[in-house]
Design an enzyme around this catalytic site. Structure first.
Site, PDB file in Angstrom:
ATOM      1  CG  HIS A 371      -2.012   0.967   1.199  1.00 43.62           C
ATOM      2  ND1 HIS A 371      -1.794   2.331   1.216  1.00 43.62           N
ATOM      3  CD2 HIS A 371      -3.356   0.801   1.123  1.00 43.62           C
ATOM      4  CE1 HIS A 371      -2.981   2.952   1.156  1.00 43.62           C
ATOM      5  NE2 HIS A 371      -3.941   2.047   1.090  1.00 43.62           N
ATOM      6  CD  GLU A 384      -6.589   3.223  -3.350  1.00 38.93           C
ATOM      7  OE1 GLU A 384      -5.846   2.312  -2.946  1.00 38.93           O
ATOM      8  OE2 GLU A 384      -7.414   3.060  -4.253  1.00 38.93           O
ATOM      9  NE  ARG A 387      -3.262   7.827  -2.321  1.00 32.95           N
ATOM     10  CZ  ARG A 387      -3.085   6.576  -2.745  1.00 32.95           C
ATOM     11  NH1 ARG A 387      -2.813   6.347  -4.020  1.00 32.95           N
ATOM     12  NH2 ARG A 387      -3.181   5.556  -1.919  1.00 32.95           N
ATOM     13  NE  ARG A 408      -4.667   0.024  -2.570  1.00 40.44           N
ATOM     14  CZ  ARG A 408      -5.451  -0.494  -1.671  1.00 40.44           C
ATOM     15  NH1 ARG A 408      -5.237  -1.715  -1.243  1.00 40.44           N
ATOM     16  NH2 ARG A 408      -6.466   0.188  -1.193  1.00 40.44           N
ATOM     17  CG  HIS A 512      -2.481  -3.089   2.156  1.00 41.25           C
ATOM     18  ND1 HIS A 512      -2.851  -2.766   3.444  1.00 41.25           N
ATOM     19  CD2 HIS A 512      -3.584  -2.887   1.390  1.00 41.25           C
ATOM     20  CE1 HIS A 512      -4.121  -2.392   3.458  1.00 41.25           C
ATOM     21  NE2 HIS A 512      -4.593  -2.471   2.226  1.00 41.25           N
ATOM     22  CG  HIS A 513      -4.627  -8.061   0.162  1.00 45.74           C
ATOM     23  ND1 HIS A 513      -5.826  -7.839   0.818  1.00 45.74           N
ATOM     24  CD2 HIS A 513      -4.787  -9.234  -0.492  1.00 45.74           C
ATOM     25  CE1 HIS A 513      -6.669  -8.824   0.559  1.00 45.74           C
ATOM     26  NE2 HIS A 513      -6.060  -9.685  -0.241  1.00 45.74           N
ATOM     27  NE  ARG A 552      -6.716  -6.099  -1.483  1.00 45.35           N
ATOM     28  CZ  ARG A 552      -7.059  -4.962  -0.878  1.00 45.35           C
ATOM     29  NH1 ARG A 552      -8.159  -4.306  -1.237  1.00 45.35           N
ATOM     30  NH2 ARG A 552      -6.304  -4.470   0.068  1.00 45.35           N
TER      31      ARG A 552
HETATM   32  O1  MEZ Z   1      -9.034  -2.161   0.085  1.00 44.44           O
HETATM   33  C1  MEZ Z   1      -8.141  -1.551   0.689  1.00 44.44           C
HETATM   34  O2  MEZ Z   1      -7.058  -2.066   1.009  1.00 44.44           O
HETATM   35  C2  MEZ Z   1      -8.337  -0.130   1.019  1.00 44.44           C
HETATM   36  C3  MEZ Z   1      -9.555   0.488   0.524  1.00 44.44           C
HETATM   37  C4  MEZ Z   1      -7.413   0.497   1.708  1.00 44.44           C
HETATM   38  C5  MEZ Z   1      -7.473   1.939   1.931  1.00 44.44           C
HETATM   39  O3  MEZ Z   1      -6.636   2.624   1.361  1.00 44.44           O
HETATM   40  O4  MEZ Z   1      -8.362   2.403   2.625  1.00 44.44           O
END
Ligand code: MEZ
Length: 582
Positions: A371, A384, A387, A408, A512-513, A552
């Site tokens: 992220h 996010e 932004r 991202r 992040h994921h 993602r």
């Molecule tokens: O789905 C996400 O990881 C997300 C929306 C994160 C975020 O920036 O809030």
């Protein structure tokens, strides 16, 4: 007095008397608190949080932290939670501080443990009171967003469900989810006049994932997204605000009204719904293995009360990803060595070991997302949505350097090319007021603030003239809707940056994921290496792979976990019905 008048007065008296009696009954049901000092402990983000709760004249008079290792940014959340407990004289139903959810929840849990002692009960470090073996229809492993969705659906439809959660609190990574939940053609979008289609959502997700996504899983997610939004609303979720995230053509990221964080809202909604439906959630209960036992499964659990087995007809694995397991992250993606993480510490990928004996297929394990806007050193993700609601990003030279709404992976790489490998997210009071989630960052002291752009530049240590020029130029671009410099779409520039005060946060990328994981089909059944369904074994959420492909889109995690959590429950219910007919 007429007879009618007399009867009316008597009826009114009876109503008031009964109501008063009910209030007394309720009050007398509260377990009295013993005066004294009571210790409580729970696992925070960086380690245990220990506190002492003081009770005077049967009321909570205060609490003090005696040891903890939370970051300076998260510490104020402990005091905020304690202040609520003292004010309200209770430890349940308190609000988390957004951006410091894990610390907030751990403080609540430590308070709850201390409260149990004040009530003369044992410390509740394990939900299982004894280490006796138990049986159920469906064992759900993990009480994050996917597990709670599965438990709510399965228990709501009459199954005996036991949820096994190794942490002391529910929510997992969902606690930190902020931006929202993507869904298309929803009742909420329609009521707000937002035109969107399932086809466009599908195309955006596939494009965002470089077409590495499993198209069937994506199609299924998209097509069931609107009904899942209605389901969550029916459980009590507020999804009344719809924003736009990077890579989404239309506004489809659903979140609470005012733009509050989604996770800390959704987790209690789902936990309450699951418990109301009689799902039993066992905390501090770590699954160590899953094995087949005839047509059933034996799930081995290690808990404070001892080790025991949960015998289940079906198992739903909803343990989340491995973003907090840096060895595993580096094993699959060596260039992420040294990166921080936004993940809660339980995201260690334990399930991948258990499923080996079933020959479960693992897909795209190397697809790990960073992220771009995470506060260096403390893992706090700045959503996010900041932004999406209009913020820009500038480097140490005071210049924009990329389309801020790029996906991202692109944004993360662009930041790493800047001096110091971080950058500044910059916005104004108008953007702050458009998104309640920002208040959480302000409360944690993450924002640098000034009344002028030049003043902000001075505080950030970057050239004032360059920053002023950048913001003047951006505001012209925003007004024209045409970003000739970086190609940010007009619809991605909803606000100018022109209302003092001005704010900035230093940010950089962090893990992040984990987008790869256990292969499932559209019924959330786990698929083995020969392409066959492993009967009775289901998986949902970040532990699975294939939905997100190579990148993602923001808002697709909460969609994925709730949609596939619910689907896994429905499929497990159908499966146990076939067993009943055997
Ligand atoms: O789905 C996400 O990881 C997300 C929306 C994160 C975020 O920036 O809030």
């Amino acid at each position: 007095m007429t007879k009618k008048k007399f009867l009316l007065i008597m009826a009114a008296f009876l109503i008031v008397f009964t109501a008063a009696l009910c209030v007394c009954c309720k009050a007398s049901k509260r377990i009295p608190l013993k005066d004294g000092e009571w210790t409580g402990k729970a696992e925070g983000r960086n380690g245990p949080i220990e506190l002492v709760l003081s009770v005077k004249n049967g009321k909570i008079s205060g609490a003090r932290i005696v040891s903890e290792s939370e970051t300076d940014f998260a510490k104020p959340a402990e005091e905020t939670v304690i202040a609520q407990a003292v004010k309200l004289n209770r430890v349940d139903g308190l609000d988390s501080v957004s951006g410091a959810t894990i610390t907030s929840k751990a403080t609540m849990e430590a308070l709850a443990n201390a409260m149990l002692k004040a009530q003369g009960k044992a410390d509740n470090t394990s939900s299982a009171k004894t280490a006796e073996d138990v049986s159920c229809d469906i064992a759900v492993i993990g009480a994050g967003g996917a597990g709670l969705s599965a438990a709510t659906e399965a228990a709501g439809k009459g199954a005996k469900v036991i949820v096994l959660e190794k942490m002391g609190i529910a929510g997992g990574n969902t606690n930190a989810a902020t931006g929202g939940l993507n869904a298309s053609e929803t009742s909420v979008q329609k009521s707000l006049g937002i035109a969107d289609t399932n086809e466009q959502y599908y195309q955006d997700t596939m494009k965002g994932g470089y077409n590495l996504n499993d198209p069937e899983l994506v199609r299924n997610m998209v097509d069931t997204s609107a009904e899942t939004v209605d389901w969550l609303i029916s459980l009590g979720a507020d999804l009344g605000d719809v924003g736009k995230m990077a890579g989404s053509t239309n506004r489809r990221t659903h979140r609470p009204k005012g733009g509050s964080a989604i996770g800390i809202h959704l987790v209690p909604v789902l936990q309450t719904a699951a418990e109301k439906a009689s799902a039993e959630i066992r905390f501090n209960s770590k699954v160590t293995d899953i094995a087949r036992n005839g047509s059933r499964f034996a799930v081995s659990v290690s808990s404070g009360a001892g080790d025991y087995t949960v015998n289940a007809k079906a198992v739903i694995i909803a343990t989340g990803g491995f973003g907090a397991n840096s060895d595993m992250v580096v094993q699959y993606k060596p260039d992420l060595a040294g990166f921080g993480t936004t993940n809660h510490k339980g995201a260690t990928g334990d399930a991948f070991e258990w499923v080996k004996k079933f020959n479960a297929t693992l897909v795209q394990m190397e697809q790990i997302q960073t992220h771009p806007t995470v506060v260096p050193g403390n893992g706090v993700m700045i959503t996010e949505a900041v932004r999406g609601n209009g913020a820009v990003m500038v480097n140490r030279e005071g210049k924009r350097f990329n389309n801020e709404m790029a996906t991202r992976d692109i944004m993360s790489a662009a930041i790493l090319r800047q001096t110091g490998k971080t950058s500044f997210l910059l916005f104004d009071q108008g953007i702050r007021e458009s998104l309640k989630a920002i208040e959480g960052y302000a409360r944690q002291g993450l924002l640098t603030q000034a009344d002028t752009i030049a003043g902000l530049a001075e505080k950030l240590g970057i050239p004032a003239a360059a920053l002023e020029e950048t913001i003047i130029s951006y505001n012209k671009i925003q007004a024209s809707g045409n970003d000739t410099e970086f190609g940010r779409a007009g619809s991605d520039m909803p606000r100018a940056i022109s209302t003092a005060p001005y704010y900035a946060v230093e940010v950089g990328p962090a893990v992040h994921h984990t987008m790869g994981g256990i292969k499932i089909n559209t019924d959330a059944e786990v698929i083995d290496t020969s392409g066959k369904v492993i009967s009775g074994l289901f998986a949902a959420g970040e532990v699975t792979g294939g939905v997100h492909g190579g990148n993602r889109l923001g808002g697709n995690a909460v969609a994925d976990i709730t949609i596939y959590g619910k689907i896994a429950a429905d499929s497990a219910l159908s499966y146990i019905n076939t067993l009943a007919q055997e």
